[in-house]
Design a protein around this motif. Structure first.
Motif, PDB file in Angstrom:
ATOM      1  N   TYR A 206       0.817  -1.212   0.000  1.00  0.00           N
ATOM      2  CA  TYR A 206       0.000   0.000   0.000  1.00  0.00           C
ATOM      3  C   TYR A 206       0.851   1.263   0.000  1.00  0.00           C
ATOM      4  CZ  TYR A 206      -3.116   3.618   1.777  1.00  0.00           C
ATOM      5  OH  TYR A 206      -3.815   4.787   1.956  1.00  0.00           O
ATOM      6  N   ALA A 207       1.939   1.262   0.768  1.00  0.00           N
ATOM      7  CA  ALA A 207       2.777   2.464   0.856  1.00  0.00           C
ATOM      8  C   ALA A 207       3.270   2.900  -0.517  1.00  0.00           C
ATOM      9  CB  ALA A 207       3.957   2.215   1.791  1.00  0.00           C
ATOM     10  N   SER A 208       3.624   1.954  -1.373  1.00  0.00           N
ATOM     11  CA  SER A 208       4.126   2.310  -2.703  1.00  0.00           C
ATOM     12  C   SER A 208       3.021   2.896  -3.572  1.00  0.00           C
ATOM     13  CB  SER A 208       4.733   1.083  -3.389  1.00  0.00           C
ATOM     14  OG  SER A 208       3.731   0.178  -3.826  1.00  0.00           O
ATOM     15  N   LEU A 209       1.772   2.473  -3.354  1.00  0.00           N
ATOM     16  CA  LEU A 209       0.654   3.031  -4.114  1.00  0.00           C
ATOM     17  C   LEU A 209       0.381   4.472  -3.710  1.00  0.00           C
ATOM     18  CD1 LEU A 209      -1.664  -0.092  -3.964  1.00  0.00           C
ATOM     19  CD2 LEU A 209      -0.482   0.761  -5.983  1.00  0.00           C
ATOM     20  N   VAL A 210       0.432   4.750  -2.415  1.00  0.00           N
ATOM     21  CA  VAL A 210       0.262   6.132  -1.948  1.00  0.00           C
ATOM     22  C   VAL A 210       1.344   7.013  -2.550  1.00  0.00           C
ATOM     23  CG1 VAL A 210       0.330   7.650   0.074  1.00  0.00           C
ATOM     24  CG2 VAL A 210      -0.895   5.477   0.194  1.00  0.00           C
ATOM     25  N   ASP A 211       2.564   6.518  -2.542  1.00  0.00           N
ATOM     26  CA  ASP A 211       3.677   7.285  -3.088  1.00  0.00           C
ATOM     27  C   ASP A 211       3.513   7.504  -4.591  1.00  0.00           C
ATOM     28  OD1 ASP A 211       6.354   8.483  -2.602  1.00  0.00           O
ATOM     29  OD2 ASP A 211       6.998   6.932  -4.001  1.00  0.00           O
ATOM     30  N   GLY A 212       3.103   6.466  -5.304  1.00  0.00           N
ATOM     31  CA  GLY A 212       3.016   6.554  -6.755  1.00  0.00           C
ATOM     32  C   GLY A 212       1.811   7.301  -7.275  1.00  0.00           C
ATOM     33  N   MET A 220       4.600  16.237  -3.095  1.00  0.00           N
ATOM     34  CA  MET A 220       4.427  16.383  -1.647  1.00  0.00           C
ATOM     35  C   MET A 220       5.711  15.914  -0.973  1.00  0.00           C
ATOM     36  SD  MET A 220       0.499  14.960  -1.637  1.00  0.00           S
ATOM     37  CE  MET A 220       0.260  14.952   0.142  1.00  0.00           C
ATOM     38  N   ARG A 221       6.529  16.863  -0.569  1.00  0.00           N
ATOM     39  CA  ARG A 221       7.896  16.565  -0.134  1.00  0.00           C
ATOM     40  C   ARG A 221       7.997  16.092   1.316  1.00  0.00           C
ATOM     41  NH1 ARG A 221      11.025  20.603   0.291  1.00  0.00           N
ATOM     42  NH2 ARG A 221       9.418  22.229   0.302  1.00  0.00           N
ATOM     43  N   HIS A 222       6.937  16.292   2.084  1.00  0.00           N
ATOM     44  CA  HIS A 222       6.981  15.947   3.513  1.00  0.00           C
ATOM     45  C   HIS A 222       5.768  15.102   3.879  1.00  0.00           C
ATOM     46  CE1 HIS A 222      10.260  18.836   3.865  1.00  0.00           C
ATOM     47  NE2 HIS A 222       9.507  19.686   3.191  1.00  0.00           N
ATOM     48  N   SER A 223       5.501  14.091   3.076  1.00  0.00           N
ATOM     49  CA  SER A 223       4.312  13.254   3.247  1.00  0.00           C
ATOM     50  C   SER A 223       4.640  11.803   2.956  1.00  0.00           C
ATOM     51  CB  SER A 223       3.190  13.711   2.309  1.00  0.00           C
ATOM     52  OG  SER A 223       2.826  15.036   2.537  1.00  0.00           O
ATOM     53  N   GLY A 224       3.811  10.915   3.481  1.00  0.00           N
ATOM     54  CA  GLY A 224       3.970   9.495   3.199  1.00  0.00           C
ATOM     55  C   GLY A 224       3.295   8.656   4.260  1.00  0.00           C
ATOM     56  N   THR A 225       3.665   7.401   4.321  1.00  0.00           N
ATOM     57  CA  THR A 225       3.119   6.489   5.312  1.00  0.00           C
ATOM     58  C   THR A 225       4.216   6.089   6.294  1.00  0.00           C
ATOM     59  OG1 THR A 225       3.582   4.613   3.867  1.00  0.00           O
ATOM     60  CG2 THR A 225       1.372   5.579   3.734  1.00  0.00           C
ATOM     61  N   PHE A 226       3.793   5.662   7.481  1.00  0.00           N
ATOM     62  CA  PHE A 226       4.757   5.233   8.486  1.00  0.00           C
ATOM     63  C   PHE A 226       4.239   3.987   9.198  1.00  0.00           C
ATOM     64  CE2 PHE A 226       1.788   7.864  10.817  1.00  0.00           C
ATOM     65  CZ  PHE A 226       1.679   7.251  12.060  1.00  0.00           C
ATOM     66  N   THR A 227       5.158   3.267   9.800  1.00  0.00           N
ATOM     67  CA  THR A 227       4.850   2.098  10.619  1.00  0.00           C
ATOM     68  C   THR A 227       5.571   2.243  11.949  1.00  0.00           C
ATOM     69  OG1 THR A 227       4.533   0.608   8.745  1.00  0.00           O
ATOM     70  CG2 THR A 227       5.131  -0.400  10.823  1.00  0.00           C
ATOM     71  N   GLY A 228       4.887   1.892  13.030  1.00  0.00           N
ATOM     72  CA  GLY A 228       5.487   2.054  14.348  1.00  0.00           C
ATOM     73  C   GLY A 228       5.367   3.488  14.814  1.00  0.00           C
ATOM     74  N   SER A 229       6.414   4.016  15.411  1.00  0.00           N
ATOM     75  CA  SER A 229       6.409   5.409  15.857  1.00  0.00           C
ATOM     76  C   SER A 229       6.629   6.345  14.681  1.00  0.00           C
ATOM     77  CB  SER A 229       7.506   5.645  16.897  1.00  0.00           C
ATOM     78  OG  SER A 229       7.659   7.029  17.160  1.00  0.00           O
ATOM     79  N   GLY A 263      -2.087   5.710   9.338  1.00  0.00           N
ATOM     80  CA  GLY A 263      -0.654   5.691   9.099  1.00  0.00           C
ATOM     81  C   GLY A 263      -0.142   6.640   8.046  1.00  0.00           C
ATOM     82  N   PHE A 264      -0.884   7.732   7.788  1.00  0.00           N
ATOM     83  CA  PHE A 264      -0.422   8.721   6.807  1.00  0.00           C
ATOM     84  C   PHE A 264       0.005   9.989   7.537  1.00  0.00           C
ATOM     85  CE2 PHE A 264      -1.163  12.249   3.785  1.00  0.00           C
ATOM     86  CZ  PHE A 264      -0.404  11.806   2.710  1.00  0.00           C
ATOM     87  N   TYR A 265       1.089  10.609   7.052  1.00  0.00           N
ATOM     88  CA  TYR A 265       1.541  11.887   7.612  1.00  0.00           C
ATOM     89  C   TYR A 265       1.726  12.889   6.490  1.00  0.00           C
ATOM     90  CZ  TYR A 265       6.227  10.707   5.912  1.00  0.00           C
ATOM     91  OH  TYR A 265       7.295  10.387   5.108  1.00  0.00           O
ATOM     92  N   ALA A 266       1.647  14.178   6.827  1.00  0.00           N
ATOM     93  CA  ALA A 266       1.851  15.238   5.832  1.00  0.00           C
ATOM     94  C   ALA A 266       2.086  16.555   6.539  1.00  0.00           C
ATOM     95  CB  ALA A 266       0.648  15.343   4.894  1.00  0.00           C
ATOM     96  N   SER A 267       2.612  17.515   5.805  1.00  0.00           N
ATOM     97  CA  SER A 267       2.761  18.889   6.285  1.00  0.00           C
ATOM     98  C   SER A 267       1.572  19.722   5.816  1.00  0.00           C
ATOM     99  CB  SER A 267       4.053  19.497   5.741  1.00  0.00           C
ATOM    100  OG  SER A 267       3.957  19.661   4.327  1.00  0.00           O
ATOM    101  N   ALA A 268       1.453  20.925   6.342  1.00  0.00           N
ATOM    102  CA  ALA A 268       0.374  21.824   5.915  1.00  0.00           C
ATOM    103  C   ALA A 268       0.502  22.160   4.433  1.00  0.00           C
ATOM    104  CB  ALA A 268       0.389  23.097   6.766  1.00  0.00           C
ATOM    105  N   HIS A 269       1.720  22.461   3.991  1.00  0.00           N
ATOM    106  CA  HIS A 269       1.926  22.759   2.566  1.00  0.00           C
ATOM    107  C   HIS A 269       1.510  21.575   1.697  1.00  0.00           C
ATOM    108  CE1 HIS A 269       5.027  26.263   2.992  1.00  0.00           C
ATOM    109  NE2 HIS A 269       3.783  26.698   2.896  1.00  0.00           N
ATOM    110  N   ASP A 270       1.838  20.369   2.153  1.00  0.00           N
ATOM    111  CA  ASP A 270       1.518  19.191   1.349  1.00  0.00           C
ATOM    112  C   ASP A 270       0.025  18.906   1.327  1.00  0.00           C
ATOM    113  OD1 ASP A 270       4.136  18.910   0.699  1.00  0.00           O
ATOM    114  OD2 ASP A 270       4.466  17.036   1.791  1.00  0.00           O
TER     115      ASP A 270
END
Length: 370
Positions: A206-212, A220-229, A263-270
């Motif tokens: 899934y992470a690669s699909l969000v990215d692609g 979106m330079r400050h966004s993506g998915t994370f696992t754990g902390s 599990g998604f993160y982003a900045s305000a600009h993104d």
């Protein structure tokens, strides 16, 4: 699954007077645009009266009218927040997941109303024959919220290391509480099944699909998915129960199998780039976007993974893409009027009262029409 065990350094407690000085000395750490005449006064008054630590952004179309950051991303080091600081987005992750699903529907790889047994032949057959992606993404499946119940019984479930199939077996295979489509019950377990469907059909994680499909096309330079902390993400805003009288860190890890739920993160600009890109047709076709935002559960204003509400701003009712997410200390609000593209984005990392955040969002959206 690597859940990033706690070998990292935790944020140190810091003196109350240092936090107070940061809040005073760093009221705005990113240049502000002046196109929204009343926005600066509204935001600065809110910070002074409520002690808000976070990021504010107001815009319309592809233009940012006002952007300002208040306070700290890391109380231990004094690192200031900016509009490029990433935050956990909580349940806005579900809306991101729905965008990915609609992209796959648009490409003919998925269908919203097909029984999920079509895609997951090994899943419990009685549930699989009844459940559809539309049921799951509108919380109208009847699937019990077993994953949340498990976390409440044992918070260590957040750090359990199991694969997606085992997570579905444990937390998304219970007896249905009602006939799919007849009621509404907010269940994170729905999104474990959606993740399984997406990854089985595409053969990709899934992470690669969000990215692609989203992150790279919209730069979106400050966004993506994370696992754990989420603190493994470079530059992430640290989360706190509170900053004053002393900083109390709050970190709630999210396992890989719950990535679609939170599990998604982003900045305000993104986030601004996301809503502008989505509603200008650079992510989905107009018809796919219409389906994404069409309310399925009217009493909850719930569409696919998010909400569409009608709200009064500037003396007129507007349909609004209404997205709000929280996890632990993080609070993120993203509003976009669907008729004329006015946008408000608010981000906080100190467990702030969500009702007050909503009030600030309303005041800023009103001001954007003056």
């Amino acid at each position: 699954m690597n859940v990033f065990p706690g070998s990292r350094k935790r944020a140190r407690r810091c003196c109350p007077w240092r936090v107070a000085l940061w809040l005073i000395a760093l009221p705005m750490t990113f240049p502000a645009w002046a196109d929204c005449g009343g926005c600066a006064a509204i935001a600065q008054r809110f910070v002074a009266e409520e002690g808000f630590n976070g990021v504010v952004l107001v815009g319309h179309g592809s233009h940012i009218d006002y952007s300002a950051s208040f306070g700290v991303a890391d109380a231990a080091t004094g690192r200031a927040l900016t509009a490029d600081t990433p935050f956990e987005s909580g349940s806005i992750s579900k809306w991101i997941a729905a965008i990915v699903v609609m992209r796959l529907v648009q490409q003919g790889q998925l269908a919203l109303d097909e029984p999920i047994s079509t895609y997951l032949p090994d899943y419990r057959p009685d549930n699989g024959a009844k459940l559809t992606l539309r049921n799951l993404m509108t919380h109208a499946s009847g699937l019990p919220n077993d994953i949340d119940d498990a976390i409440k019984r044992d918070p260590a479930t957040r750090s359990v290391s199991i694969d997606q199939a085992e997570a579905v077996r444990r937390f998304a295979s219970g007896d249905l509480r009602f006939e799919p489509g007849t009621e509404w019950d907010y269940s994170h377990s729905n999104w474990l099944l959606v993740k399984s469907v997406i990854e089985r059909v595409t053969g990709r994680d899934y992470a690669s699909l969000v990215d692609g499909y989203i992150v790279r096309p919209l730069a979106m330079r400050h966004s993506g998915t994370f696992t754990g902390s989420s603190l493994v993400v470079p530059g992430m805003a640290h989360g706190y129960r509170k900053l004053i009288p002393q900083a109390e860190p709050l970190d709630k890890p999210s396992p890989n199998f719950m990535m679609l739920a939170g599990g998604f993160y982003a900045s305000a600009h993104d986030f601004f780039a996301l809503v502008d890109g989505l509603f200008s047709g650079r992510v989905l076709s107009p018809e796919s976007t219409r389906i994404l935002m069409t309310v399925e559960r009217p009493a909850q204003h719930y569409a696919l993974g998010g909400r569409t509400k009608t709200l009064p701003f500037g003396g007129k009712d507007h349909p609004v893409a209404w997205e709000y997410g929280s996890n632990g200390a993080y609070r993120v609000l993203v509003w976009r009027t669907l008729d004329d593209g006015h946008t408000v984005i608010l981000m906080n990392n100190t467990s702030f009262d969500h009702m007050k955040i909503g009030g600030l969002g309303t005041a800023l959206m009103d001001a954007s029409y003056r």
